[in-house]
Every structure is written in structure tokens, then in C-alpha cells.
Design an enzyme around this catalytic site. Structure first.
Site, short mmCIF file in Angstrom:
data_model
loop_
_atom_site.label_atom_id
_atom_site.label_comp_id
_atom_site.label_asym_id
_atom_site.label_seq_id
_atom_site.Cartn_x
_atom_site.Cartn_y
_atom_site.Cartn_z
N LYS A 29 3.01 11.33 7.46
CA LYS A 29 2.71 10.96 8.85
C LYS A 29 3.50 11.75 9.91
O LYS A 29 3.19 12.89 10.15
CB LYS A 29 2.90 9.45 9.02
CG LYS A 29 1.97 8.68 8.05
CD LYS A 29 1.49 7.39 8.59
CE LYS A 29 0.81 6.53 7.57
NZ LYS A 29 -0.56 6.21 7.86
N ASP B 204 9.26 4.46 -0.30
CA ASP B 204 8.10 5.04 0.38
C ASP B 204 8.32 4.85 1.89
O ASP B 204 8.15 3.76 2.42
CB ASP B 204 6.82 4.33 -0.09
CG ASP B 204 5.59 4.84 0.66
OD1 ASP B 204 5.74 5.66 1.58
OD2 ASP B 204 4.48 4.39 0.31
N TYR C 210 0.84 -1.20 0.00
CA TYR C 210 0.00 0.00 0.00
C TYR C 210 0.88 1.25 0.00
O TYR C 210 1.79 1.37 0.82
CB TYR C 210 -0.91 0.01 1.23
CG TYR C 210 -1.82 1.22 1.29
CD1 TYR C 210 -2.83 1.37 0.35
CD2 TYR C 210 -1.65 2.20 2.25
CE1 TYR C 210 -3.66 2.49 0.38
CE2 TYR C 210 -2.48 3.32 2.29
CZ TYR C 210 -3.48 3.45 1.35
OH TYR C 210 -4.30 4.56 1.37
C1 LIG Z 1 3.50 3.23 3.21
C2 LIG Z 1 2.44 4.28 3.00
N1 LIG Z 1 2.51 5.08 1.92
C3 LIG Z 1 1.61 6.04 1.69
C4 LIG Z 1 0.55 6.21 2.54
C5 LIG Z 1 -0.46 7.29 2.26
O1 LIG Z 1 -0.37 8.33 3.20
P1 LIG Z 1 -1.65 9.28 3.45
O2 LIG Z 1 -2.67 8.44 4.14
O3 LIG Z 1 -1.11 10.39 4.30
O4 LIG Z 1 -2.10 9.73 2.11
C6 LIG Z 1 0.42 5.40 3.67
C7 LIG Z 1 -0.72 5.56 4.58
O5 LIG Z 1 -1.00 4.78 5.44
C8 LIG Z 1 1.39 4.40 3.90
O6 LIG Z 1 1.30 3.59 4.95
#
Ligand SMILES: Cc1ncc(COP(=O)(O)O)c(C=O)c1O
Length: 448
Positions: free
Chosen positions: A283, A256, A155
Site C-alpha cells: 500500500k 502483516d 485478511y
Molecule cells: C492486512 C493486509 N494484508 C495484505 C493485503 C493484500 O494487499 P494487496 O491488495 O496489495 O495484495 C491487504 C489488502 O487490503 C491487507 O489489508
């Protein structure tokens, strides 16, 4: 910091006069499914929050729980940290957003660049999804190519190129040597060819697939600690071979770290010993406010520079707004190497404690994660790819039920198995309470 004394909670939110239920009924009228975020879904309806302080959250029935999920990992100082709250209050009194730049984003950018060894520059956005989207767009602009590769099941937020294949299932995932790019009906069909889906930890298959698309491949997107794969980091040798392969074919490597940045003072890639070309953040760097960022070497980040005739046009009304930037700076500056060490110690205690508790109840599972992040995957050894994690989880639903039962024992948990994130207001007493609740919940679930 002082906490409200712990009271054992009950399942009052399920009662006849449940305030949560009446809020849910109202929510269903005005929002499809009653929410704006699928992670809030809970059976039969969510517990509604009233307030949070430190590591405690009080729900609308007046019951308190220790927060072991921290807004899905984003709150590393817990709720309403006094230092952050005071700084934010000062900002709010001076205007929350301008069509002029302020010093606030410069300070947070400087702090991040000082910490992350392989970045020279940062651009801010308002969510982790945007951080990923900007990294992918930057990679396309820098390479002049359009395809991206990503790992099955991972994700990365809701940008459709990054979300493809995050919900692959046995019925549609295809051959393991050529994983299908699975799409939601909301995604353009063309993504089937624009996104290449890779299996984690299998460098032979990954290299073959990358070679097939080498002239069109802009980037490989990976997560150094993927939650969907049970917070198990990819093998160090695999990541280093992937780094070499992307260099060899001229594609960029994007990490990421939206979630995993919280495991180390210098981030998760530093722990793995790999230097990506671009990193997406989010985050914790927003200190509890909406945030995202893309960062990397100046050589790549110049695609955003208007002075060269920008190749990625990057707008965003609230990008770098002073409220988020000050909250992020005030949070990050409190996260010293010593603070990360203490979080890691508590994380290790949590992981070994979970292993012990589950073992005592005859449940075969491995406690996973790093630093302040923890999870549990059924089986007697850590799985190495998404298919193995998915299969193990489907065969052992009791972990999900234990996590659910822990709500009734004063613990807020992640929805998938025993998934959680620690915060700095926690100490050994909170970990003891967590393990006590896990013990009681396991007994309850197995005896049911
Ligand atoms: C690994 C990862 N990338 C991207 C995101 C997306 O972040 P946001 O919810 O701030 O859009 C998340 C969200 O949980 C995540 O865990």
C-alpha cells in the site's frame, strides 16, 4: 494545497441517465461480476471514478466526494500529489522497466530500513499479497518446516495459505478453543491441516494449538491492527506472550503491516512494542502504484540471497520497477514524524466525533482504529476477537447503511461499517464535513 470547493452531492449516479450504470453494464459483459477486485462491489452498481486530486474524487456524473477510503488506505498523500506526480513523470520519460537493476529500489529500501527498527533488509514485489506470500515462504525456508498459523477472520491478501479462515462464519467456524480452518472451494483441501487457525487475544488456547504443531510450525502470521477485527489492536500482553511462544518453539513471527504501516513513522509493531522476525508491507510504500515487500533481519532474509544458493527463488517481472520505487520514495520521504502526528490528531478528532454523532442518535458503537485509520464496531466496548466483532456487526446493520448513505452526502467510505483512512491533504474542515455527513446519514437511516 488548494481544493475544489465542496458541493453537496446527490445520488445522481442512480438516475435514469447514469453513466456509472452504463459502464457497469459494459463491464458485466467482459468481466465476471463486472470487476477485477471484489472490494469494488456496490449495490446496485459502483460509482465509477473519473478523476482524483488531493482528497477529492470526481465521478463520471461529475459529482465530487471527499475520499475517506483512499484506495483502501494506500494513498496517504491523497490523489496525484504534485511532487510525486512530477517525479514519476520524469521516470516515465526515461523508461519504465528494465531487465537491469536501477538505483530506485536501493533508495526506498534504505529509507524503510532507516525507519523500521527491527529490519536489516527488504525485497520488493507488486502487491501486499505477494509480500505476505514471500514472508511465509521465507519462514518455511528458514525453519525447514511447512505449517503456518494465522488468526481467525484476518485478511492478508489472496495467497491461499494466508487467506484460509478469513471468511469463517458461525456455520463453519467450529469450537472457539479449536477454530476450524475454513476454505473456499478454490483452495486445496490439504490447507485444513497445513494452516492452524488461532483465536486472537487468548494466549492459553493459542499456546496449546501451537504446541500441538510445534515441530512442523514455520510461522505465526498476525496483523497488529486487523481491519476484519474492527481495527482493534491485539492486547500488548497477548502479543508479547505470542512473541515469547514463537521463540520458544522455533517458529517465526510474521507481522502483516500492509495496511497498518500507515499509523506510525516506524510502523504498527513499533507502536505495539513487539519485534517480529519478518514484516510484510504494501500500500503506502508504493506511493499509489502496485507494490509489496517483505523485510526482516539479515539472518532470515538471507534465504533470498543467491550467493548462498537461494532457498526462496524470487522472480517477478516488475519487482522493484523504477516507477513504483520512485513514487514510493517520494511519498515516504514526505511522511515525517510531524506529518504522522497531524494525521493522528485528525484521526483522534474523527474517532471521537463519530462516537459523539452515533451516541446522539442512540446508536451504541465504539469508534476504533489508530493514527490515520478509523472504523466503528457496534456495542459499548471494543470486542476482543473475530467472533465478537462478527456477531456485533451482524446484529447492527445500520452502520453499513449509514456508510452507504454517506456516499450521497459527499463522502467516499469503506464498505464495512464506518471504515476509513485519512490523507495529508485533509484538515479540520474535511473532518467537519465528514461528521456533518455522518449526522445527516444517521438521521436519514434511523428515520427510514
Ligand atoms: C492486512 C493486509 N494484508 C495484505 C493485503 C493484500 O494487499 P494487496 O491488495 O496489495 O495484495 C491487504 C489488502 O487490503 C491487507 O489489508
Amino acid at each position: 494545497m488548494k481544493f475544489t470547493p465542496y458541493r453537496r452531492s446527490t445520488d445522481r449516479y442512480l438516475g435514469e441517465d447514469s453513466a456509472s450504470r452504463s459502464l457497469y453494464e459494459r463491464a458485466l459483459e467482459v468481466m465476471p461480476g463486472g470487476n477485477s477486485r471484489h472490494t469494488l462491489v456496490m449495490d446496485p452498481y459502483p460509482i465509477y471514478a473519473a478523476s482524483g486530486r488531493g482528497c477529492m474524487v470526481t465521478d463520471v456524473e461529475g459529482e465530487e466526494r471527499i475520499d475517506f477510503v483512499n484506495n483502501y488506505t494506500s494513498l496517504i498523500l491523497g490523489h496525484s500529489h504534485p511532487g510525486v506526480t512530477e517525479a514519476v513523470a520524469r521516470v516515465i520519460g526515461n523508461g519504465t522497466a528494465f531487465s537491469l537493476p536501477t538505483e530506485a529500489d536501493i533508495r526506498l529500501a534504505e529509507l524503510l530500513i532507516d525507519r523500521i527498527p527491527y529490519i536489516d533488509q527488504v525485497r520488493f514485489a507488486n502487491s501486499g499479497s505477494e509480500g505476505v506470500l514471500l514472508a511465509v515462504r521465507a519462514a518455511r525456508a528458514a525453519t525447514g518446516r511447512s505449517k503456518i498459523a494465522k488468526f481467525e477472520g484476518c485478511y492478508h491478501g489472496i495467497y491461499d495459505y494466508a487467506q484460509a479462515s478469513d471468511s469463517s462464519r458461525p456455520r463453519n467456524w467450529g469450537d472457539s478453543e479449536r477454530p476450524a480452518t475454513t476454505l473456499e472451494p478454490s483452495m486445496a483441501k490439504s490447507l485444513e491441516t497445513e494452516v492452524i487457525t488461532l483465536p486472537l487475544n487468548d494466549i492459553a488456547v493459542c499456546s496449546a494449538l501451537i504446541d500441538e504443531h510445534r515441530d512442523d510450525l514455520a510461522a505465526v502470521l498476525f496483523d497488529p491492527l486487523p481491519a476484519a477485527l474492527g481495527l482493534i489492536p491485539p492486547d500488548v500482553e497477548f502479543v508479547s506472550a505470542l512473541r515469547a511462544k514463537t521463540r520458544e518453539c522455533g517458529a517465526l513471527l510474521i507481522a502483516d503491516e500492509v495496511l497498518s504501516f500507515r499509523i506510525d513513522y516506524r510502523g504498527a509493531c513499533h507502536r505495539l512494542g513487539v519485534e517480529p522476525d519478518l514484516v510484510s508491507l504494501g500500500k503506502i510504500i508504493g506511493g499509489g502504484f502496485p507494490v509489496g515487500a517483505v523485510a526482516g533481519k539479515a539472518e532470515v532474509m538471507k534465504v533470498f540471497d543467491h550467493r548462498g544458493g537461494e532457498l526462496v527463488h524470487h522472480g517477478g517481472t516488475y519487482n522493484g520497477n523504477p516507477v513504483t520505487m520512485v513514487a514510493g520514495y517520494e511519498t515516504m520521504k514526505r511522511l515525517t514524524p510531524e506529518v504522522f502526528e497531524e494525521l493522528e490528531r485528525l484521526g483522534d478528532r474523527t474517532r471521537s466525533g463519530i462516537g459523539e454523532v452515533l451516541g446522539r442518535h442512540g446508536i451504541e458503537a465504539v469508534a476504533t482504529g489508530r493514527g490515520s485509520l478509523f472504523a466503528t464496531v457496534p456495542g459499548n466496548e471494543p470486542p476482543r476477537d473475530f467472533r465478537a466483532v462478527f456477531t456485533a456487526r451482524s446484529a447492527a446493520p445500520q452502520l453499513q447503511r449509514i456508510a452507504r448513505e454517506m456516499f450521497n452526502r459527499g463522502i467516499l467510505m469503506g464498505a464495512r461499517g464506518l471504515f476509513g483512512a485519512l490523507s495529508t491533504p485533509m484538515g479540520d474542515a474535511e473532518i467537519d464535513r465528514f461528521l456533518e455527513a455522518a449526522d445527516g446519514a444517521a438521521e436519514h437511516v434511523l428515520g427510514a
